[in-house]
Design an enzyme around this catalytic site. Structure first.
Site, PDB file in Angstrom:
ATOM      1  N   TYR A 158       0.981   6.024  -1.991  1.00  0.00           N
ATOM      2  CA  TYR A 158       1.482   4.661  -2.248  1.00  0.00           C
ATOM      3  C   TYR A 158       2.992   4.684  -2.503  1.00  0.00           C
ATOM      4  CZ  TYR A 158       1.740   0.093  -4.648  1.00  0.00           C
ATOM      5  OH  TYR A 158       2.069  -1.186  -5.047  1.00  0.00           O
ATOM      6  N   SER A 161       4.879   5.292   0.655  1.00  0.00           N
ATOM      7  CA  SER A 161       4.898   4.105   1.528  1.00  0.00           C
ATOM      8  C   SER A 161       5.889   3.074   1.005  1.00  0.00           C
ATOM      9  CB  SER A 161       3.493   3.488   1.652  1.00  0.00           C
ATOM     10  OG  SER A 161       3.101   2.825   0.461  1.00  0.00           O
TER      11      SER A 161
HETATM   12  P1  NAP Z   1      -4.001  -7.606  -4.267  1.00  0.00           P
HETATM   13  O1  NAP Z   1      -4.383  -8.503  -5.392  1.00  0.00           O
HETATM   14  O2  NAP Z   1      -4.849  -6.431  -3.950  1.00  0.00           O
HETATM   15  O3  NAP Z   1      -3.815  -8.517  -2.942  1.00  0.00           O
HETATM   16  C1  NAP Z   1      -3.442  -7.929  -1.738  1.00  0.00           C
HETATM   17  C2  NAP Z   1      -3.911  -8.811  -0.605  1.00  0.00           C
HETATM   18  O4  NAP Z   1      -3.593  -8.150   0.641  1.00  0.00           O
HETATM   19  C3  NAP Z   1      -5.424  -9.018  -0.605  1.00  0.00           C
HETATM   20  O5  NAP Z   1      -5.735 -10.354  -0.303  1.00  0.00           O
HETATM   21  C4  NAP Z   1      -5.875  -8.062   0.472  1.00  0.00           C
HETATM   22  O6  NAP Z   1      -7.113  -8.415   1.105  1.00  0.00           O
HETATM   23  C5  NAP Z   1      -4.745  -8.165   1.458  1.00  0.00           C
HETATM   24  N1  NAP Z   1      -4.772  -7.053   2.408  1.00  0.00           N
HETATM   25  C6  NAP Z   1      -5.109  -5.762   2.165  1.00  0.00           C
HETATM   26  N2  NAP Z   1      -5.083  -5.062   3.307  1.00  0.00           N
HETATM   27  C7  NAP Z   1      -4.714  -5.927   4.294  1.00  0.00           C
HETATM   28  C8  NAP Z   1      -4.522  -5.790   5.694  1.00  0.00           C
HETATM   29  N3  NAP Z   1      -4.717  -4.625   6.327  1.00  0.00           N
HETATM   30  N4  NAP Z   1      -4.153  -6.891   6.408  1.00  0.00           N
HETATM   31  C9  NAP Z   1      -3.982  -8.075   5.795  1.00  0.00           C
HETATM   32  N5  NAP Z   1      -4.156  -8.266   4.465  1.00  0.00           N
HETATM   33  C10 NAP Z   1      -4.517  -7.197   3.726  1.00  0.00           C
HETATM   34  O7  NAP Z   1      -2.540  -7.012  -4.486  1.00  0.00           O
HETATM   35  P2  NAP Z   1      -1.317  -7.593  -5.352  1.00  0.00           P
HETATM   36  O8  NAP Z   1      -1.372  -6.973  -6.690  1.00  0.00           O
HETATM   37  O9  NAP Z   1      -1.240  -9.055  -5.200  1.00  0.00           O
HETATM   38  O10 NAP Z   1      -0.112  -6.884  -4.587  1.00  0.00           O
HETATM   39  C11 NAP Z   1       0.609  -7.533  -3.546  1.00  0.00           C
HETATM   40  C12 NAP Z   1       1.729  -6.603  -3.106  1.00  0.00           C
HETATM   41  O11 NAP Z   1       2.557  -6.273  -4.230  1.00  0.00           O
HETATM   42  C13 NAP Z   1       1.221  -5.270  -2.549  1.00  0.00           C
HETATM   43  O12 NAP Z   1       2.049  -4.841  -1.485  1.00  0.00           O
HETATM   44  C14 NAP Z   1       1.373  -4.323  -3.724  1.00  0.00           C
HETATM   45  O13 NAP Z   1       1.528  -2.987  -3.321  1.00  0.00           O
HETATM   46  C15 NAP Z   1       2.642  -4.864  -4.354  1.00  0.00           C
HETATM   47  N6  NAP Z   1       2.773  -4.494  -5.768  1.00  0.00           N
HETATM   48  C16 NAP Z   1       1.858  -4.922  -6.682  1.00  0.00           C
HETATM   49  C17 NAP Z   1       2.015  -4.544  -8.012  1.00  0.00           C
HETATM   50  C18 NAP Z   1       1.079  -4.993  -9.098  1.00  0.00           C
HETATM   51  O14 NAP Z   1       1.281  -4.578 -10.261  1.00  0.00           O
HETATM   52  N7  NAP Z   1       0.067  -5.809  -8.810  1.00  0.00           N
HETATM   53  C19 NAP Z   1       3.083  -3.725  -8.386  1.00  0.00           C
HETATM   54  C20 NAP Z   1       3.989  -3.308  -7.419  1.00  0.00           C
HETATM   55  C21 NAP Z   1       3.822  -3.705  -6.105  1.00  0.00           C
HETATM   56  P3  NAP Z   1      -8.513  -7.870   0.464  1.00  0.00           P
HETATM   57  O15 NAP Z   1      -8.871  -8.856  -0.584  1.00  0.00           O
HETATM   58  O16 NAP Z   1      -9.474  -7.864   1.590  1.00  0.00           O
HETATM   59  O17 NAP Z   1      -8.236  -6.498  -0.076  1.00  0.00           O
END
Ligand code: NAP
Length: 250
Positions: A158, A161
């Site tokens: 992660y 990436s």
């Molecule tokens: P999340 O709640 O897991 O939501 C991610 C969304 O992306 C989900 O709806 C997921 O669908 C969708 N997704 C996954 N794989 C996909 C694909 N191949 N094609 C299209 N959609 C896809 O994540 P989040 O916490 O909101 O995070 C959003 C972004 O912020 C991510 O890039 C994450 O790495 C980054 N981020 C988050 C945090 C944190 O603390 N939350 C911190 C740093 C960075 P499914 O429901 O089917 O999985």
């Protein structure tokens, strides 16, 4: 496509990936609140339908897309341009984790995380970049992470990436700047979503000790930063990496 100038924020056309829940859903809400027309794309059909019902805006549309599908991503971008005549904002937000310590990480978990997080951002940047170059304006925002800046135990795939997204964004920013197309990264810290809900409580308690502001962020905290980078208020900002993490990364 004829050369055109930037349009006001409330007339902008945006695509947000991973928009069905979490941070992506709040980004879609924020851009809609700014008056933009937004296409939310995600792999999850059911969650997308729920997002559509929740946001309840005739300026919000949805499309199912696995962001690793290069031809599919290209079609989503070209359909949007066919429908609206332009694309002003792309937020490459979709991302996944497959955590394990480096010595136990499988090839599959490495490859999948690289593909979903990094390759998809490349595909999106390439496809939106072509349209935005011709328009002579646009803003691409790539969702990196504190892990990409600092590394994190159990997240070699992660973190790599997310670090890669920073290199991608800076390179594309330098290539596209003279066409008035901006590319920036946002680095969330520890944000309350289903992604972090899955982390064991002990690890959450440990993470909280590292946050100077002593609280987890909310998806809306990230959405506000993305809204700024999508707007003309940030018109002279490109190739930057904006941490939104309660003071963790300095
Ligand atoms: P999340 O709640 O897991 O939501 C991610 C969304 O992306 C989900 O709806 C997921 O669908 C969708 N997704 C996954 N794989 C996909 C694909 N191949 N094609 C299209 N959609 C896809 O994540 P989040 O916490 O909101 O995070 C959003 C972004 O912020 C991510 O890039 C994450 O790495 C980054 N981020 C988050 C945090 C944190 O603390 N939350 C911190 C740093 C960075 P499914 O429901 O089917 O999985």
């Amino acid at each position: 496509m004829a050369k055109s100038k930037s349009v006001p924020d409330n007339e902008k056309i945006a695509i947000v990936t991973g928009a069905a829940r979490g941070i992506g859903l709040e980004i879609a809400r924020e851009l809609l609140d700014m008056g933009m027309t937004v296409l939310g794309v995600d792999i999850s059909v059911e969650n997308l339908a729920a997002a559509k019902a929740e946001l309840a805006s005739d300026k919000f549309d949805i499309a199912t897309l696995d962001v690793t599908d290069s031809a599919g991503f290209e079609k989503v971008v070209s359909d949007m341009v066919d429908k609206h005549g332009r694309l002003d904002v792309l937020v490459n937000n979709a991302g996944i984790t497959r955590d394990n310590i480096c010595v136990l990480l499988t090839d599959d978990d490495w490859d999948l995380v690289m593909k979903v997080n990094l390759k998809s951002a490349f595909i999106g940047t390439r496809e939106a970049g072509k349209v935005m170059m011709r328009q002579r304006c646009g803003s691409i925002i790539n969702m990196s992470s504190y892990s990409g800046l600092e590394g994190n135990r159990g997240q070699a795939n992660y973190a790599a990436s997310k670090a890669g997204m920073i290199g991608l964004s800076k390179s594309a920013a330098k290539e596209l700047a003279k066409r008035n197309v901006r590319v920036n990264c946002v680095c969330p810290g520890f944000i309350k979503t289903e992604m972090t809900d899955a982390i064991p409580q002990e690890a959450k308690d440990m993470a909280l000790t590292m946050i100077p502001m002593k609280r987890m962020g909310q998806p809306g905290d990230i959405a506000k930063a993305v809204g700024f980078l999508a707007s003309d208020a940030s018109g002279y900002i490109t190739a930057q990496t904006l941490s939104v993490d309660g003071g963790m990364h300095t």
